[in-house]
Structures are given as structure tokens and as C-alpha cells.
Motif scaffolding. Sequence first.
Motif, PDB file in Angstrom:
ATOM      1  N   VAL A 142     -65.986   3.539  39.673  1.00 38.01           N
ATOM      2  CA  VAL A 142     -65.676   3.500  41.098  1.00 38.01           C
ATOM      3  C   VAL A 142     -64.167   3.330  41.163  1.00 38.01           C
ATOM      4  O   VAL A 142     -63.608   2.447  40.506  1.00 38.01           O
ATOM      5  N   PHE A 143     -63.516   4.213  41.926  1.00 37.23           N
ATOM      6  CA  PHE A 143     -62.064   4.176  41.945  1.00 37.23           C
ATOM      7  C   PHE A 143     -61.502   4.567  43.309  1.00 37.23           C
ATOM      8  O   PHE A 143     -62.175   5.187  44.119  1.00 37.23           O
ATOM      9  N   GLU A 144     -60.245   4.176  43.507  1.00 38.18           N
ATOM     10  CA  GLU A 144     -59.504   4.598  44.694  1.00 38.18           C
ATOM     11  C   GLU A 144     -58.519   5.676  44.276  1.00 38.18           C
ATOM     12  O   GLU A 144     -57.813   5.525  43.268  1.00 38.18           O
ATOM     13  N   ALA A 145     -58.482   6.763  45.025  1.00 42.56           N
ATOM     14  CA  ALA A 145     -57.491   7.807  44.789  1.00 42.56           C
ATOM     15  C   ALA A 145     -56.168   7.319  45.383  1.00 42.56           C
ATOM     16  O   ALA A 145     -56.080   7.063  46.581  1.00 42.56           O
ATOM     17  N   THR A 146     -55.152   7.171  44.553  1.00 39.86           N
ATOM     18  CA  THR A 146     -53.862   6.684  45.036  1.00 39.86           C
ATOM     19  C   THR A 146     -52.847   7.807  45.191  1.00 39.86           C
ATOM     20  O   THR A 146     -51.808   7.617  45.811  1.00 39.86           O
ATOM     21  N   ASP A 147     -53.161   8.974  44.623  1.00 42.90           N
ATOM     22  CA  ASP A 147     -52.325  10.160  44.793  1.00 42.90           C
ATOM     23  C   ASP A 147     -53.251  11.370  44.776  1.00 42.90           C
ATOM     24  O   ASP A 147     -53.878  11.653  43.748  1.00 42.90           O
ATOM     25  N   ALA A 148     -53.369  12.039  45.923  1.00 42.06           N
ATOM     26  CA  ALA A 148     -54.289  13.173  46.030  1.00 42.06           C
ATOM     27  C   ALA A 148     -53.779  14.142  47.080  1.00 42.06           C
ATOM     28  O   ALA A 148     -52.991  13.779  47.954  1.00 42.06           O
ATOM     29  N   PHE A 149     -54.244  15.384  46.982  1.00 46.89           N
ATOM     30  CA  PHE A 149     -53.880  16.391  47.969  1.00 46.89           C
ATOM     31  C   PHE A 149     -55.041  17.359  48.144  1.00 46.89           C
ATOM     32  O   PHE A 149     -55.906  17.464  47.280  1.00 46.89           O
ATOM     33  N   SER A 150     -55.042  18.050  49.281  1.00 44.73           N
ATOM     34  CA  SER A 150     -56.079  19.039  49.573  1.00 44.73           C
ATOM     35  C   SER A 150     -55.538  20.431  49.281  1.00 44.73           C
ATOM     36  O   SER A 150     -54.384  20.733  49.581  1.00 44.73           O
ATOM     37  N   GLN A 151     -56.429  21.265  48.701  1.00 47.11           N
ATOM     38  CA  GLN A 151     -56.044  22.633  48.382  1.00 47.11           C
ATOM     39  C   GLN A 151     -57.281  23.514  48.356  1.00 47.11           C
ATOM     40  O   GLN A 151     -58.190  23.259  47.564  1.00 47.11           O
ATOM     41  N   GLU A 152     -57.319  24.504  49.231  1.00 50.59           N
ATOM     42  CA  GLU A 152     -58.389  25.502  49.254  1.00 50.59           C
ATOM     43  C   GLU A 152     -59.787  24.891  49.274  1.00 50.59           C
ATOM     44  O   GLU A 152     -60.668  25.294  48.528  1.00 50.59           O
ATOM     45  N   GLY A 153     -59.995  23.884  50.114  1.00 59.64           N
ATOM     46  CA  GLY A 153     -61.313  23.276  50.269  1.00 59.64           C
ATOM     47  C   GLY A 153     -61.672  22.234  49.221  1.00 59.64           C
ATOM     48  O   GLY A 153     -62.811  21.788  49.151  1.00 59.64           O
ATOM     49  N   PHE A 154     -60.702  21.833  48.414  1.00 64.31           N
ATOM     50  CA  PHE A 154     -60.935  20.820  47.385  1.00 64.31           C
ATOM     51  C   PHE A 154     -59.937  19.690  47.542  1.00 64.31           C
ATOM     52  O   PHE A 154     -58.808  19.886  47.987  1.00 64.31           O
ATOM     53  N   ARG A 155     -60.365  18.501  47.164  1.00 68.97           N
ATOM     54  CA  ARG A 155     -59.482  17.338  47.093  1.00 68.97           C
ATOM     55  C   ARG A 155     -59.105  17.199  45.621  1.00 68.97           C
ATOM     56  O   ARG A 155     -59.977  17.040  44.750  1.00 68.97           O
ATOM     57  N   CYS A 156     -57.830  17.306  45.324  1.00 72.54           N
ATOM     58  CA  CYS A 156     -57.332  17.213  43.948  1.00 72.54           C
ATOM     59  C   CYS A 156     -56.707  15.837  43.765  1.00 72.54           C
ATOM     60  O   CYS A 156     -55.700  15.517  44.391  1.00 72.54           O
ATOM     61  N   VAL A 157     -57.325  15.028  42.916  1.00 73.20           N
ATOM     62  CA  VAL A 157     -56.883  13.649  42.713  1.00 73.20           C
ATOM     63  C   VAL A 157     -56.029  13.593  41.454  1.00 73.20           C
ATOM     64  O   VAL A 157     -56.464  13.994  40.378  1.00 73.20           O
ATOM     65  N   GLU A 158     -54.818  13.081  41.600  1.00 70.38           N
ATOM     66  CA  GLU A 158     -53.889  13.020  40.480  1.00 70.38           C
ATOM     67  C   GLU A 158     -53.783  11.626  39.870  1.00 70.38           C
ATOM     68  O   GLU A 158     -53.592  11.505  38.670  1.00 70.38           O
ATOM     69  N   GLU A 159     -53.870  10.596  40.695  1.00 70.12           N
ATOM     70  CA  GLU A 159     -53.760   9.218  40.216  1.00 70.12           C
ATOM     71  C   GLU A 159     -54.869   8.375  40.830  1.00 70.12           C
ATOM     72  O   GLU A 159     -55.205   8.556  42.004  1.00 70.12           O
ATOM     73  N   VAL A 160     -55.424   7.458  40.038  1.00 70.41           N
ATOM     74  CA  VAL A 160     -56.499   6.593  40.516  1.00 70.41           C
ATOM     75  C   VAL A 160     -56.235   5.142  40.120  1.00 70.41           C
ATOM     76  O   VAL A 160     -55.496   4.871  39.175  1.00 70.41           O
ATOM     77  N   THR A 161     -56.865   4.256  40.860  1.00 67.83           N
ATOM     78  CA  THR A 161     -56.927   2.845  40.494  1.00 67.83           C
ATOM     79  C   THR A 161     -58.403   2.522  40.303  1.00 67.83           C
ATOM     80  O   THR A 161     -59.200   2.680  41.231  1.00 67.83           O
ATOM     81  N   ILE A 162     -58.763   2.097  39.105  1.00 72.59           N
ATOM     82  CA  ILE A 162     -60.151   1.771  38.806  1.00 72.59           C
ATOM     83  C   ILE A 162     -60.525   0.457  39.477  1.00 72.59           C
ATOM     84  O   ILE A 162     -59.804  -0.536  39.367  1.00 72.59           O
ATOM     85  N   ILE A 163     -61.643   0.476  40.170  1.00 74.18           N
ATOM     86  CA  ILE A 163     -62.154  -0.727  40.829  1.00 74.18           C
ATOM     87  C   ILE A 163     -63.222  -1.377  39.964  1.00 74.18           C
ATOM     88  O   ILE A 163     -63.227  -2.584  39.776  1.00 74.18           O
ATOM     89  N   ASP A 164     -64.136  -0.544  39.424  1.00 77.03           N
ATOM     90  CA  ASP A 164     -65.205  -1.080  38.583  1.00 77.03           C
ATOM     91  C   ASP A 164     -65.813   0.035  37.753  1.00 77.03           C
ATOM     92  O   ASP A 164     -65.588   1.207  38.029  1.00 77.03           O
ATOM     93  N   ARG A 165     -66.602  -0.336  36.747  1.00 75.08           N
ATOM     94  CA  ARG A 165     -67.286   0.657  35.912  1.00 75.08           C
ATOM     95  C   ARG A 165     -68.716   0.192  35.658  1.00 75.08           C
ATOM     96  O   ARG A 165     -69.001  -1.008  35.653  1.00 75.08           O
ATOM     97  N   TYR A 166     -69.600   1.188  35.472  1.00 73.91           N
ATOM     98  CA  TYR A 166     -71.031   0.904  35.338  1.00 73.91           C
ATOM     99  C   TYR A 166     -71.677   1.856  34.340  1.00 73.91           C
ATOM    100  O   TYR A 166     -71.210   2.980  34.155  1.00 73.91           O
ATOM    101  N   ASP A 167     -72.789   1.418  33.779  1.00 81.53           N
ATOM    102  CA  ASP A 167     -73.638   2.292  32.971  1.00 81.53           C
ATOM    103  C   ASP A 167     -74.633   3.027  33.866  1.00 81.53           C
ATOM    104  O   ASP A 167     -75.056   4.124  33.555  1.00 81.53           O
ATOM    105  N   ASP A 168     -74.985   2.409  34.981  1.00 81.05           N
ATOM    106  CA  ASP A 168     -76.023   2.902  35.877  1.00 81.05           C
ATOM    107  C   ASP A 168     -75.413   3.533  37.132  1.00 81.05           C
ATOM    108  O   ASP A 168     -74.619   2.901  37.834  1.00 81.05           O
ATOM    109  N   SER A 169     -75.806   4.763  37.435  1.00 80.05           N
ATOM    110  CA  SER A 169     -75.263   5.475  38.603  1.00 80.05           C
ATOM    111  C   SER A 169     -75.647   4.787  39.915  1.00 80.05           C
ATOM    112  O   SER A 169     -74.866   4.795  40.875  1.00 80.05           O
ATOM    113  N   LEU A 170     -76.829   4.188  39.978  1.00 82.67           N
ATOM    114  CA  LEU A 170     -77.258   3.520  41.214  1.00 82.67           C
ATOM    115  C   LEU A 170     -76.392   2.300  41.530  1.00 82.67           C
ATOM    116  O   LEU A 170     -76.067   2.046  42.687  1.00 82.67           O
ATOM    117  N   GLU A 171     -76.023   1.559  40.498  1.00 82.23           N
ATOM    118  CA  GLU A 171     -75.141   0.412  40.704  1.00 82.23           C
ATOM    119  C   GLU A 171     -73.767   0.878  41.181  1.00 82.23           C
ATOM    120  O   GLU A 171     -73.175   0.270  42.079  1.00 82.23           O
TER     121      GLU A 171
END
Length: 85
Positions: free
Chosen positions: A16-45
Amino acid sequence: MQWEEVREKFPDKWVVFEATDAFSQEGFRCVEEVTIIDRYDDSLEAMQRYKELHRNEPSKEIYFLHTSRADLKIEEKWVGFKRWG
């Protein structure tokens, strides 16, 4: 942190992360930099944490993805409502 770094540091995890540097291009969000908030083994969590963060801080650009994903080119989907009357 760039996505390649995240993939190396947290292999085979849901992050789970926050995009700290991103831009939109041709219908896509391109994320260049992230800040990690948490990590999990389970997708539901990870999804529950994402929902909680999104509900509490809707102005932040929060995502959850698996680190097996090669890049952070995310399709933008807009849902709009038309008000009548």
C-alpha cells in the motif's frame, strides 16, 4: 522511492503506497515515485488498509499493488454522475 526499488525490497508482497510523483498520459496514471505505507502477504488485508486510508484521506493518491507488477502505469477510470433536475 522508485517502483524498481520497492520490488527489490519487498519481493512477492502486496504494498500500500502513496504516489508522490505521478502524471497522466493517454488514459494512464504513470507513477514515478512512491512512499510505502505498509506491506502484506494477503491481498485482502492490503485492500482493507487501502480502503481505510482512502476513506480517511481521500485527497491523497493511494494505491495497493503486488510487487510482481513490472511497472506503475495504471489505467485511469473515471466514474461520473449526471444530476437531473
